[in-house]
Design an enzyme around this catalytic site. Structure first.
Site, PDB file in Angstrom:
ATOM      1  CG  ASP A  48     -18.701  44.995 -66.914  1.00 53.16           C
ATOM      2  OD1 ASP A  48     -18.104  45.376 -65.891  1.00 53.16           O
ATOM      3  OD2 ASP A  48     -18.148  44.908 -68.023  1.00 53.16           O
ATOM      4  CG  HIS A  65     -18.646  46.451 -56.226  1.00 51.43           C
ATOM      5  ND1 HIS A  65     -18.803  46.074 -57.545  1.00 51.43           N
ATOM      6  CD2 HIS A  65     -17.312  46.621 -56.042  1.00 51.43           C
ATOM      7  CE1 HIS A  65     -17.611  46.021 -58.123  1.00 51.43           C
ATOM      8  NE2 HIS A  65     -16.689  46.354 -57.241  1.00 51.43           N
ATOM      9  CG  LEU A 159     -35.420  32.319 -59.936  1.00 51.36           C
ATOM     10  CD1 LEU A 159     -35.446  32.367 -61.457  1.00 51.36           C
ATOM     11  CD2 LEU A 159     -35.311  33.742 -59.358  1.00 51.36           C
TER      12      LEU A 159
HETATM   13  C1  FPP Z   1     -18.421  44.228 -62.483  1.00 49.93           C
HETATM   14  O1  FPP Z   1     -18.311  45.634 -62.432  1.00 49.93           O
HETATM   15  C2  FPP Z   1     -19.074  43.754 -61.256  1.00 49.93           C
HETATM   16  C3  FPP Z   1     -18.485  42.929 -60.358  1.00 49.93           C
HETATM   17  C4  FPP Z   1     -17.122  42.408 -60.519  1.00 49.93           C
HETATM   18  C5  FPP Z   1     -19.196  42.520 -59.129  1.00 49.93           C
HETATM   19  C6  FPP Z   1     -20.660  42.286 -59.268  1.00 49.93           C
HETATM   20  C7  FPP Z   1     -21.247  42.205 -57.897  1.00 49.93           C
HETATM   21  C8  FPP Z   1     -22.411  42.741 -57.499  1.00 49.93           C
HETATM   22  C9  FPP Z   1     -23.371  43.374 -58.402  1.00 49.93           C
HETATM   23  C10 FPP Z   1     -22.836  42.720 -56.060  1.00 49.93           C
HETATM   24  C11 FPP Z   1     -22.409  41.577 -55.180  1.00 49.93           C
HETATM   25  C12 FPP Z   1     -23.126  40.317 -55.410  1.00 49.93           C
HETATM   26  C13 FPP Z   1     -23.953  39.716 -54.524  1.00 49.93           C
HETATM   27  C14 FPP Z   1     -24.520  38.377 -54.845  1.00 49.93           C
HETATM   28  C15 FPP Z   1     -24.343  40.346 -53.275  1.00 49.93           C
HETATM   29  P1  FPP Z   1     -16.865  46.290 -62.432  1.00 49.93           P
HETATM   30  O2  FPP Z   1     -16.456  46.520 -61.022  1.00 49.93           O
HETATM   31  O3  FPP Z   1     -15.907  45.438 -63.211  1.00 49.93           O
HETATM   32  O4  FPP Z   1     -17.155  47.631 -63.163  1.00 49.93           O
HETATM   33  P2  FPP Z   1     -16.164  48.460 -64.101  1.00 49.93           P
HETATM   34  O5  FPP Z   1     -15.904  47.602 -65.310  1.00 49.93           O
HETATM   35  O6  FPP Z   1     -16.939  49.680 -64.414  1.00 49.93           O
HETATM   36  O7  FPP Z   1     -14.915  48.728 -63.294  1.00 49.93           O
END
Ligand code: FPP
Length: 276
Positions: A48, A65, A159
């Site tokens: 997150d 991201h 893994l």
């Molecule tokens: C939450 O942060 C994160 C996500 C919804 C996406 C997580 C994805 C990745 C780390 C990369 C993509 C994955 C792969 C497998 C390539 P948020 O956007 O909700 O952050 P915020 O709460 O600060 O808005």
């Protein structure tokens, strides 16, 4: 090919996991060690804070991201290096479709890029990839990429890398109930024979043990519909950094917090005394 297979089969986690934190963080801290018996078998991570990380730098959420994907690469490598049995990552929830078209598009593009750039290394490292979630709901190119990654790594024994995509915990439980109901309707299953083990076998994580440690970054302290069944007895560790800043040194700290916890599973301490 033969030697490659042999190397995969005989790969063993080191007796002691030693991480040169100073080297990883480029700051002077002592090396730290954890005995394998204190390591979690299954780590789940809610990655997150990508959006907040980007906002703080005047960048787009999509750039956050992209930075988050870099962090993810190293955390997967660290899990493999340290002999963690299963790692589950929350990459895209069923609720994430509600984000802007641009952000969803960026996440899907990153997904495709990740699978094409990492699959050779992951397979070579004997990593087994499983997608948790409804792959049929993904765009065609992403669906094909993840199905091909799962098929290619199906026989790997290292893994267990579980990537939650188009995943929702309640949807997973509902699906499990439906799968059992169908077996009952076909006369293949007696309702009396449904127990916790059989139920767990209907989940996407059927091949992984229960989650021992759940990590969430960015300071939020919620489960957000992630692995509700599998985390029933998990230890929760919350880190305040946003996901792109989470590195293997912070990961090791979470593992150390876990190692210091007293897990009782509803019972009492082994010496007969529960902690106050
Ligand atoms: C939450 O942060 C994160 C996500 C919804 C996406 C997580 C994805 C990745 C780390 C990369 C993509 C994955 C792969 C497998 C390539 P948020 O956007 O909700 O952050 P915020 O709460 O600060 O808005």
């Amino acid at each position: 090919m033969f030697f490659e297979r042999l190397t995969k089969l005989f790969r063993r986690p080191p007796e002691y996991i030693t991480v040169a934190v100073a080297q990883a963080q480029r700051v002077s801290q002592p090396a730290q060690a954890l005995p394998p018996s204190r390591l979690p078998r299954h780590v789940a991570i809610i990655m997150d804070g990508n959006g907040r990380w980007a906002q703080a730098r005047g960048m787009s959420r999509s750039a956050g991201h992209a930075a988050g994907t870099e962090a993810l690469r190293d955390i997967i490598r660290a899990s493999d290096d340290w002999g963690i049995e299963a790692l589950s990552l929350y990459a895209f929830s069923t609720e994430n479709w509600a984000r802007s078209k641009e952000e969803v598009g960026a996440l899907m593009a990153l997904l495709l890029k990740y699978f094409s750039s990492e699959i050779d290394e992951l397979d070579e490292k004997n990593v087994r990839i499983t997608i948790l979630g409804d792959v049929d709901g993904l765009p065609e190119a992403q669906r094909e990429a993840v199905i091909s990654a799962m098929e290619r790594t199906r026989d790997n024994t290292g893994l267990k890398l579980n990537i939650a995509l188009n995943y929702g915990g309640r949807a997973e439980l509902t699906r499990a109930a439906r799968l059992l109901a169908e077996q009952v309707r076909e006369g293949a299953l007696d309702p009396e024979d449904i127990d916790e083990d059989l139920f767990a076998q209907q989940l996407y994580t059927a091949d992984s043990p229960d989650v021992d440690l759940l990590i969430r970054t960015s300071g939020e302290q919620r489960l957000s519909n992630f692995l509700p069944w599998q985390t029933t007895y998990a230890e929760f560790v919350f880190d305040t950094v946003n996901w792109p800043d989470f590195d293997r040194a912070r990961y090791m700290k979470c593992l150390q917090v876990y190692a210091d916890r007293d897990r009782r599973f509803g019972g009492v301490k082994s010496d007969g005394e529960a902690k106050p």
